[in-house]
Design an enzyme around this catalytic site. Structure first.
Site, PDB file in Angstrom:
ATOM      1  N   ASP A   1       7.371  13.737   4.726  1.00 37.76           N
ATOM      2  CA  ASP A   1       7.949  12.519   5.304  1.00 37.76           C
ATOM      3  C   ASP A   1       9.197  12.236   4.482  1.00 37.76           C
ATOM      4  O   ASP A   1       9.109  11.985   3.285  1.00 37.76           O
ATOM      5  CB  ASP A   1       6.908  11.398   5.166  1.00 37.76           C
ATOM      6  CG  ASP A   1       7.441  10.023   5.538  1.00 37.76           C
ATOM      7  OD1 ASP A   1       8.661   9.885   5.772  1.00 37.76           O
ATOM      8  OD2 ASP A   1       6.626   9.080   5.571  1.00 37.76           O
TER       9      ASP A   1
ATOM     10  N   TYR B   1      -5.737   6.886  -7.017  1.00 40.39           N
ATOM     11  CA  TYR B   1      -5.882   7.732  -5.835  1.00 40.39           C
ATOM     12  C   TYR B   1      -4.519   7.906  -5.178  1.00 40.39           C
ATOM     13  O   TYR B   1      -3.887   6.943  -4.773  1.00 40.39           O
ATOM     14  CB  TYR B   1      -6.842   7.070  -4.860  1.00 40.39           C
ATOM     15  CG  TYR B   1      -7.180   7.907  -3.644  1.00 40.39           C
ATOM     16  CD1 TYR B   1      -8.013   9.017  -3.763  1.00 40.39           C
ATOM     17  CD2 TYR B   1      -6.687   7.587  -2.390  1.00 40.39           C
ATOM     18  CE1 TYR B   1      -8.348   9.769  -2.662  1.00 40.39           C
ATOM     19  CE2 TYR B   1      -7.022   8.335  -1.281  1.00 40.39           C
ATOM     20  CZ  TYR B   1      -7.852   9.427  -1.420  1.00 40.39           C
ATOM     21  OH  TYR B   1      -8.188  10.169  -0.324  1.00 40.39           O
TER      22      TYR B   1
ATOM     23  N   LYS C   1      -3.352   9.918   0.034  1.00 36.57           N
ATOM     24  CA  LYS C   1      -2.863   9.717   1.383  1.00 36.57           C
ATOM     25  C   LYS C   1      -1.690  10.638   1.638  1.00 36.57           C
ATOM     26  O   LYS C   1      -0.601  10.429   1.154  1.00 36.57           O
ATOM     27  CB  LYS C   1      -2.428   8.273   1.614  1.00 36.57           C
ATOM     28  CG  LYS C   1      -3.553   7.296   1.745  1.00 36.57           C
ATOM     29  CD  LYS C   1      -4.463   7.607   2.914  1.00 36.57           C
ATOM     30  CE  LYS C   1      -5.731   6.814   2.789  1.00 36.57           C
ATOM     31  NZ  LYS C   1      -6.253   6.768   1.423  1.00 36.57           N
TER      32      LYS C   1
HETATM   33  P1  13P Z   1       3.157   7.063   5.955  1.00 35.37           P
HETATM   34  O1  13P Z   1       2.140   7.627   4.990  1.00 35.37           O
HETATM   35  O2  13P Z   1       3.069   7.701   7.304  1.00 35.37           O
HETATM   36  O3  13P Z   1       4.536   7.098   5.382  1.00 35.37           O
HETATM   37  O4  13P Z   1       2.754   5.538   6.228  1.00 35.37           O
HETATM   38  C1  13P Z   1       2.675   4.671   5.160  1.00 35.37           C
HETATM   39  C2  13P Z   1       2.323   3.286   5.544  1.00 35.37           C
HETATM   40  O5  13P Z   1       2.311   2.448   4.702  1.00 35.37           O
HETATM   41  C3  13P Z   1       1.964   2.966   6.945  1.00 35.37           C
HETATM   42  O6  13P Z   1       1.640   1.613   7.100  1.00 35.37           O
HETATM   43 MG    MG Z   2       6.421   7.061   5.840  1.00 35.09          MG
HETATM   44 MG    MG Z   3       3.411   9.658   7.793  1.00 32.03          MG
END
Ligand code: 13P
Ligand code: MG
Ligand code: MG
Length: 386
Positions: free
Chosen positions: A14, A230, A233
């Protein structure tokens, strides 16, 4: 060409969204394509660039094997070029996933996610590339189990002679930084005991037991606790081989007909249903979601990527999407309460430690708990005497 190994590398990052975290715009994909196009023949055989929400996915084929410096360097360069544009356009979170200032050997640990497998191309080699947004790699635990270990999902486990001996799962322990191999069907219950726990265990690879052929791989790069925090994500990608000795394409897709709950969604801190969508619908906006998954089907032809067939565009998944919306409505009602909110250890953003710090002096002991403590002390003393 015959018997020469082909590598499929899917590397994703991203590097900026339009607007917020919703979409990686066309300009960024074009910048990546320009870099990959230059490398055709020299490094790559073929490539396909796409995006799922704000994540750019580089699907590449070559003969250089997994973890190759040239291939990883190329992906890094593509993301750097896209980041330059993202910064010019002041896109949201420009350069978000490029955590290092420069490339060093391999994208692992530098921010991008990566799923790669090397194999000898079969007479016909159907592969499915899954790309996600607003979730993390453990989102694949449930569907991969169904594809490769559940005969009620995959009829081929019962009816295809080369699958009847089952599959071998490589499971990573995210907290303990170790891995274990478990074989199904014999060790199915032990496998489930681990992979049902999204906080700690993730499927990394799956092999066919009959001949140890690679069947599936998931990007799990950021799935780690770093300094007790963590950072898992990371909107994941996965590669799955299909047909003749592997689950059929329809068996690979079937687990998504009934959406399951995955960690991610708003601020990477909520449970939400994983909604299967076509490429054009991979634009998560409602509460930054719900989490999305795309499935692109390719036939490999001497390493060339024939396709894609945008598999979740099928009307057969309309009902799954409707169900996902219903599930989203139900769980959204919980707002900041569990089970919508993730357990503390899995939240990507949280103010809880700061709230606890601010309230440090205001917490007072509960009388009852003091009494309980006394009671248990007495019991311990008694046990000592006995
Ligand atoms: P992404 O991990 O897709 O960048 O999204 C982060 C986020 O905070 C979505 O609310
Ligand atoms: Mg993002
Ligand atoms: Mg994303």
């Amino acid at each position: 060409m015959e018997n020469e190994k082909i590598t499929v590398s899917v590397i994703k990052a991203d590097v900026g969204g339009l607007c917020g975290h919703t979409l990686a715009p066309e300009e960024l994909l074009e910048a990546c394509e320009a870099v990959l196009e230059e490398a055709v023949d020299e490094i790559l055989i073929d490539y396909y660039v796409t995006r799922c929400g704000d994540d750019i996915d580089l699907i590449m084929t070559h003969k250089l094997g997994c973890d190759n410096e040239k291939v990883h360097g190329l992906a890094w360069k593509a993301f750097e070029e896209a980041t330059k544009i993202a910064k010019e356009l002041k896109l949201y979170g420009a350069g978000q996933d490029l955590l290092a200032d420069s490339f060093s050997g391999n994208v692992r640990g530098l921010g991008p996610g990566c799923a790669e497998m090397e194999f000898i191309e079969r007479k016909s080699e159907p592969i499915v590339i899954f790309c996600c947004d607003k979730t993390d790699p453990t989102a694949f635990n449930y569907p991969l189990f169904k594809m490769f270990a559940d005969p009620f999902n995959t009829a081929g486990l019962v009816f295809d002679p080369s699958m009847i001996s089952g599959f071998k799962f490589e499971v990573h322990d995210i907290i303990g930084h170790k891995k274990v191999f478990l074989e199904t069907p014999e060790e199915m219950y032990m496998l489930l005991a681990l992979i049902g726990d999204y906080e700690r265990y993730a499927i990394k690879r799956i092999f066919r037991r009959k001949d140890n052929e690679i069947a599936a791989v998931v990007s799990t790069e950021k799935l780690n606790y770093i300094a007790g925090e963590y950072v898992g994500k990371d909107d994941p990608v996965a590669i799955v081989r299909a047909q003749s000795g592997f689950p059929a394409v329809g068996e690979v897709l079937e687990p998504f007909a009934n959406p399951h709950f995955v960690p991610g969604w708003m601020r990477g801190s909520h449970w939400g249903p994983l909604m299967p969508v076509g490429e054009d619908d991979a634009i998560p906006t409602r509460f930054d979601g719900p989490p999305r998954i795309m499935a692109l089907g390719f036939q490999l032809s001497n390493g060339m990527l024939i396709g894609p067939n945008d598999l979740f565009e099928d009307k057969g998944f309309d009902k799954a999407r409707e169900k996902a919306f219903e599930m989203a409505d139900i769980i959204r009602r919980m707002g900041p309460f569990q089970p919508h909110r993730l357990p503390s250890g899995m939240m990507e953003y949280t103010t809880v430690p700061k709230v606890l710090k601010a309230l440090e002096d205001r917490f007072i002991p509960l009388e009852e708990s003091e009494k309980l403590k006394e009671g248990s002390q007495k019991r311990e003393n008694r046990d000592d005497v006995e």
